[in-house]
Write an enzyme that holds these catalytic residues in place. Structure first.
Site, PDB file in Angstrom:
ATOM      1  N   ILE A 124      63.385   9.153 -71.973  1.00 32.37           N
ATOM      2  CA  ILE A 124      63.070   9.169 -73.192  1.00 32.37           C
ATOM      3  C   ILE A 124      64.279   8.827 -74.062  1.00 32.37           C
ATOM      4  O   ILE A 124      63.746   7.605 -74.909  1.00 32.37           O
ATOM      5  CB  ILE A 124      62.240  10.839 -73.987  1.00 32.37           C
ATOM      6  CG1 ILE A 124      61.282  10.842 -73.113  1.00 32.37           C
ATOM      7  CG2 ILE A 124      61.829  10.178 -74.823  1.00 32.37           C
ATOM      8  CD1 ILE A 124      60.717  12.395 -73.642  1.00 32.37           C
TER       9      ILE A 124
ATOM     10  N   ASP B 277      75.209  13.229 -73.602  1.00 33.18           N
ATOM     11  CA  ASP B 277      74.896  13.711 -72.393  1.00 33.18           C
ATOM     12  C   ASP B 277      75.930  14.484 -71.685  1.00 33.18           C
ATOM     13  O   ASP B 277      76.365  13.324 -70.602  1.00 33.18           O
ATOM     14  CB  ASP B 277      73.762  13.037 -71.653  1.00 33.18           C
ATOM     15  CG  ASP B 277      72.501  13.470 -70.823  1.00 33.18           C
ATOM     16  OD1 ASP B 277      73.507  14.502 -70.811  1.00 33.18           O
ATOM     17  OD2 ASP B 277      71.671  13.222 -70.622  1.00 33.18           O
TER      18      ASP B 277
ATOM     19  N   ARG C  57      61.723  19.643 -78.906  1.00 32.52           N
ATOM     20  CA  ARG C  57      61.001  20.906 -78.516  1.00 32.52           C
ATOM     21  C   ARG C  57      61.583  22.000 -79.743  1.00 32.52           C
ATOM     22  O   ARG C  57      62.913  20.910 -80.383  1.00 32.52           O
ATOM     23  CB  ARG C  57      61.893  21.325 -76.892  1.00 32.52           C
ATOM     24  CG  ARG C  57      61.368  21.457 -76.337  1.00 32.52           C
ATOM     25  CD  ARG C  57      60.719  20.815 -75.865  1.00 32.52           C
ATOM     26  NE  ARG C  57      60.064  21.931 -75.631  1.00 32.52           N
ATOM     27  CZ  ARG C  57      58.444  22.336 -74.955  1.00 32.52           C
ATOM     28  NH1 ARG C  57      57.369  21.216 -75.128  1.00 32.52           N
ATOM     29  NH2 ARG C  57      57.851  23.245 -74.648  1.00 32.52           N
TER      30      ARG C  57
ATOM     31  N   ASP D  39      59.365  16.517 -85.565  1.00 33.67           N
ATOM     32  CA  ASP D  39      57.288  16.369 -84.724  1.00 33.67           C
ATOM     33  C   ASP D  39      57.488  18.454 -83.716  1.00 33.67           C
ATOM     34  O   ASP D  39      56.553  18.279 -84.309  1.00 33.67           O
ATOM     35  CB  ASP D  39      58.081  15.765 -83.566  1.00 33.67           C
ATOM     36  CG  ASP D  39      55.862  15.721 -83.177  1.00 33.67           C
ATOM     37  OD1 ASP D  39      55.311  15.777 -83.892  1.00 33.67           O
ATOM     38  OD2 ASP D  39      56.486  15.879 -81.347  1.00 33.67           O
TER      39      ASP D  39
ATOM     40  N   GLU E 226      55.542  26.959 -83.644  1.00 32.85           N
ATOM     41  CA  GLU E 226      54.164  26.039 -84.073  1.00 32.85           C
ATOM     42  C   GLU E 226      52.921  27.135 -84.768  1.00 32.85           C
ATOM     43  O   GLU E 226      52.508  27.691 -83.256  1.00 32.85           O
ATOM     44  CB  GLU E 226      54.684  25.920 -82.727  1.00 32.85           C
ATOM     45  CG  GLU E 226      55.630  24.461 -83.336  1.00 32.85           C
ATOM     46  CD  GLU E 226      55.766  23.629 -82.476  1.00 32.85           C
ATOM     47  OE1 GLU E 226      55.303  23.175 -81.351  1.00 32.85           O
ATOM     48  OE2 GLU E 226      56.670  22.429 -82.237  1.00 32.85           O
TER      49      GLU E 226
ATOM     50  N   HIS F 141      53.631  18.064 -84.103  1.00 31.59           N
ATOM     51  CA  HIS F 141      54.006  18.125 -82.339  1.00 31.59           C
ATOM     52  C   HIS F 141      53.193  16.821 -81.309  1.00 31.59           C
ATOM     53  O   HIS F 141      52.125  17.208 -80.487  1.00 31.59           O
ATOM     54  CB  HIS F 141      53.835  19.796 -81.528  1.00 31.59           C
ATOM     55  CG  HIS F 141      54.489  19.842 -80.171  1.00 31.59           C
ATOM     56  ND1 HIS F 141      54.996  20.841 -80.068  1.00 31.59           N
ATOM     57  CD2 HIS F 141      54.649  18.572 -79.132  1.00 31.59           C
ATOM     58  CE1 HIS F 141      55.908  20.691 -78.709  1.00 31.59           C
ATOM     59  NE2 HIS F 141      55.424  20.010 -78.893  1.00 31.59           N
TER      60      HIS F 141
END
Length: 318
Positions: free
Chosen positions: A154, A173, A234, A258, A263, A282
């Site tokens: 992604i 990363d 997340r 998001d 949640e 989400h």
């Protein structure tokens, strides 16, 4: 043979049920969101299909017939994979059904925030047409740096989309060689350098102990003055209270969120009170196509394991 789908959210259609043809399996749908409910209702299950339910070592110890768990999606933080492996239970997931959707959603949030669409929309709806001042400071993409934390599939797609609009893309990363980041069209940098340079910081990492609260109050405070934060990954990656405070104090210009730690978020979550924060439920992973694909792939892999075969998307080795 019994297959229990435990999430109570995702609908099942004939397209998915065809994968079970010939298994002579009973397919049951329930809503089982606690350990106790899973233990009580799934003792005779040969397979579970789950979304967010807590598949803990305690649950696994009680489900003696269980052979396979299929996760509708990529995140594994609700599954004790090590305990499943010890119990001889195959875990499958769907790592590739929503790559396009999540990277596109990230770019949608980035463009909406950097172009001040929420503020302009509110001004016009309030009858204030002369609202150009609300856009003071808007900058062309080719003058901005998009910083990606995480450069998996992604992250790489988000980099590709960002470059189309002209953003200079940098990425951090720690699990990826610098040459692979370069090959993916981004400049490899350290975490601290990314925070200092990026006009937009976008998160593309899984929820692990390593990434928990990766955007802490300290990390957020070290972001560039006027930067924005995007989280389509997340919940639990961001100190939401600190983020709201830094936006209120105008150290940060805004955020696109998001996924939340809780949640649905509490109505008193401070981020919901800020005009420069754009939120979604989400939903970054969703499209008609991805929704069908993720269900099809779980059904296909669960059916394969129950027939004595191998899954296409295994998480563990059993």
């Amino acid at each position: 043979m019994k297959i229990i789908k435990t999430d109570g959210v995702l609908s099942v259609e004939a397209e998915q049920l065809r994968y079970l043809d010939g298994l002579n399996a009973e397919f049951v749908e329930k809503t089982l969101l606690t350990e106790d409910a899973l233990i009580e209702q799934c003792r005779d299950a040969d397979a579970l299909m789950i979304l967010r339910e807590p598949i803990t070592a305690r649950v696994l110890a009680e489900l003696k017939n269980l052979k396979v768990i299929g996760r509708f999606g990529v995140g594994l933080d609700s599954i004790d994979v090590e305990a499943a492996t010890r119990a001889g239970v195959q875990v499958t997931y769907v790592p590739d059904a929503n790559l396009v959707e999540v990277s596109t959603h990230a770019m949608a949030l980035i463009l909406a925030l950097t172009r001040r669409l929420k503020q302009f929309d509110g001004a016009v709806r309030a009858g204030r047409w002369a609202a150009m001042a609300d856009g003071a400071g808007i900058t062309r993409p080719d003058r901005q740096v998009l910083g990606l934390i995480g450069f998996g599939q992604i992250g790489r797609l988000t980099a590709e989309r960002g470059r189309v609009f002209g953003f200079h893309v940098i990425a951090h990363d720690p699990h990826m060689p610098a040459e692979r980041i370069t090959a993916g069209g981004a400049e490899p940098v350290g975490f601290d350098e990314l925070l200092a340079r990026a006009d937009i910081v976008s998160l593309h990492v899984p929820a692990t102990p390593e990434t928990r609260n990766i955007m802490s109050a300290d990390a957020l405070s070290r972001m560039k003055q006027g930067a924005i934060l995007i989280n389509v990954s997340r919940g639990g990656l961001v100190d939401e209270v600190a983020l709201a405070d830094l936006i209120r104090r105008r150290h940060l210009a805004g955020a696109g969120i998001d996924t939340f730690e809780q949640e649905p978020p509490s109505p008193d979550n401070p981020l919901l009170a800020l005009d420069t924060v754009l939120v979604s439920p989400h939903a970054a992973h969703y499209s008609t196509q991805s929704y069908a694909e993720v269900r099809n792939k779980v059904f296909a892999d669960v059916a394969s394991v129950l027939r004595g075969g191998k899954p296409i998307y295994p998480v563990n080795r059993v």
